[in-house]
Design a protein around this motif. Sequence first.
Motif, PDB file in Angstrom:
ATOM      1  N   GLN A 195       0.887  33.539   0.930  1.00 27.74           N
ATOM      2  CA  GLN A 195       0.709  32.213   0.338  1.00 27.74           C
ATOM      3  C   GLN A 195       2.057  31.536   0.086  1.00 27.74           C
ATOM      4  O   GLN A 195       2.241  30.351   0.415  1.00 27.74           O
ATOM      5  N   ASP A 196       3.016  32.262  -0.457  1.00 26.19           N
ATOM      6  CA  ASP A 196       4.331  31.675  -0.737  1.00 26.19           C
ATOM      7  C   ASP A 196       5.077  31.309   0.547  1.00 26.19           C
ATOM      8  O   ASP A 196       5.696  30.250   0.636  1.00 26.19           O
ATOM      9  N   ALA A 197       5.019  32.186   1.539  1.00 36.57           N
ATOM     10  CA  ALA A 197       5.676  31.890   2.816  1.00 36.57           C
ATOM     11  C   ALA A 197       5.008  30.707   3.512  1.00 36.57           C
ATOM     12  O   ALA A 197       5.677  29.871   4.117  1.00 36.57           O
ATOM     13  N   SER A 198       3.692  30.603   3.382  1.00 39.94           N
ATOM     14  CA  SER A 198       2.947  29.488   3.985  1.00 39.94           C
ATOM     15  C   SER A 198       3.331  28.162   3.348  1.00 39.94           C
ATOM     16  O   SER A 198       3.539  27.170   4.029  1.00 39.94           O
ATOM     17  N   PHE A 199       3.431  28.158   2.044  1.00 40.54           N
ATOM     18  CA  PHE A 199       3.811  26.938   1.326  1.00 40.54           C
ATOM     19  C   PHE A 199       5.239  26.521   1.660  1.00 40.54           C
ATOM     20  O   PHE A 199       5.524  25.341   1.871  1.00 40.54           O
ATOM     21  N   SER A 200       6.137  27.502   1.747  1.00 38.20           N
ATOM     22  CA  SER A 200       7.561  27.223   1.958  1.00 38.20           C
ATOM     23  C   SER A 200       7.925  26.955   3.410  1.00 38.20           C
ATOM     24  O   SER A 200       9.047  26.555   3.705  1.00 38.20           O
ATOM     25  N   GLY A 201       7.001  27.229   4.325  1.00 34.44           N
ATOM     26  CA  GLY A 201       7.252  26.920   5.735  1.00 34.44           C
ATOM     27  C   GLY A 201       7.985  27.985   6.520  1.00 34.44           C
ATOM     28  O   GLY A 201       8.614  27.691   7.528  1.00 34.44           O
ATOM     29  N   LEU A 258      -4.044  29.056   3.501  1.00 31.08           N
ATOM     30  CA  LEU A 258      -4.291  27.792   4.186  1.00 31.08           C
ATOM     31  C   LEU A 258      -4.102  26.605   3.237  1.00 31.08           C
ATOM     32  O   LEU A 258      -3.510  25.592   3.606  1.00 31.08           O
ATOM     33  N   HIS A 259      -4.605  26.742   2.019  1.00 33.39           N
ATOM     34  CA  HIS A 259      -4.391  25.692   1.018  1.00 33.39           C
ATOM     35  C   HIS A 259      -2.894  25.464   0.778  1.00 33.39           C
ATOM     36  O   HIS A 259      -2.428  24.330   0.724  1.00 33.39           O
ATOM     37  N   TYR A 260      -2.161  26.584   0.631  1.00 32.93           N
ATOM     38  CA  TYR A 260      -0.723  26.483   0.361  1.00 32.93           C
ATOM     39  C   TYR A 260       0.026  25.846   1.530  1.00 32.93           C
ATOM     40  O   TYR A 260       0.922  25.026   1.325  1.00 32.93           O
ATOM     41  N   ALA A 261      -0.322  26.223   2.756  1.00 31.97           N
ATOM     42  CA  ALA A 261       0.342  25.654   3.932  1.00 31.97           C
ATOM     43  C   ALA A 261       0.080  24.159   4.031  1.00 31.97           C
ATOM     44  O   ALA A 261       0.970  23.376   4.344  1.00 31.97           O
ATOM     45  N   THR A 262      -1.161  23.763   3.737  1.00 27.63           N
ATOM     46  CA  THR A 262      -1.520  22.341   3.756  1.00 27.63           C
ATOM     47  C   THR A 262      -0.753  21.589   2.679  1.00 27.63           C
ATOM     48  O   THR A 262      -0.194  20.525   2.931  1.00 27.63           O
ATOM     49  N   LYS A 263      -0.723  22.170   1.489  1.00 29.61           N
ATOM     50  CA  LYS A 263      -0.008  21.558   0.367  1.00 29.61           C
ATOM     51  C   LYS A 263       1.484  21.409   0.677  1.00 29.61           C
ATOM     52  O   LYS A 263       2.116  20.430   0.288  1.00 29.61           O
ATOM     53  N   GLY A 264       2.035  22.370   1.406  1.00 27.49           N
ATOM     54  CA  GLY A 264       3.450  22.324   1.790  1.00 27.49           C
ATOM     55  C   GLY A 264       3.728  21.460   3.006  1.00 27.49           C
ATOM     56  O   GLY A 264       4.879  21.239   3.360  1.00 27.49           O
ATOM     57  N   GLY A 265       2.669  20.971   3.660  1.00 31.54           N
ATOM     58  CA  GLY A 265       2.843  20.115   4.833  1.00 31.54           C
ATOM     59  C   GLY A 265       3.318  20.850   6.073  1.00 31.54           C
ATOM     60  O   GLY A 265       4.002  20.278   6.912  1.00 31.54           O
ATOM     61  N   ASN A 266       2.930  22.100   6.210  1.00 33.03           N
ATOM     62  CA  ASN A 266       3.399  22.932   7.321  1.00 33.03           C
ATOM     63  C   ASN A 266       2.319  23.081   8.389  1.00 33.03           C
ATOM     64  O   ASN A 266       1.541  24.039   8.386  1.00 33.03           O
ATOM     65  N   LYS A 267       2.278  22.123   9.306  1.00 30.95           N
ATOM     66  CA  LYS A 267       1.214  22.050  10.317  1.00 30.95           C
ATOM     67  C   LYS A 267       1.154  23.278  11.225  1.00 30.95           C
ATOM     68  O   LYS A 267       0.066  23.744  11.554  1.00 30.95           O
TER      69      LYS A 267
END
Length: 123
Positions: free
Chosen positions: A72-78, A104-113
């Motif tokens: 989750q943290d890596a997904s959010f941070s890109g 998936l929520h974290y990646a979306t929140k981080g804007g990492n398509k």
Amino acid sequence: MMFISMKEGIRRKMRLSLYTIVCICLLYIGGCVQTKSLVQSAGIGDFESVKHALKSGEDVNTLGKYGSTALQDASFSGHEDIVRFLLKNGANVNFKGRAGMTALHYATKGGNKNIVRLLLDNG
């Protein structure tokens, strides 16, 4: 007089060098400072520490201090390379942390398509 001060200077440098060597050795074996957790390492993009944590037996789906996983943290941070690595090592894509959100929520929140696509392909 000058000879004595040069001699003292050399001694000080030798003590400093010995201290530096001991500190480096202690850092290497983890005795001098607290090591980062898997979740912290993933969040800041420290790939080597992530690999080390998993190699040392840390659970890939463990919760960090704030209730999120490394994925989750890596997904959010890109950090796409870390996300790929965690997935290959059994990270649960659908796991919900304390906030009730998945990677998936974290990646979306981080804007990492790219990570969103990667998670969809693996979930």
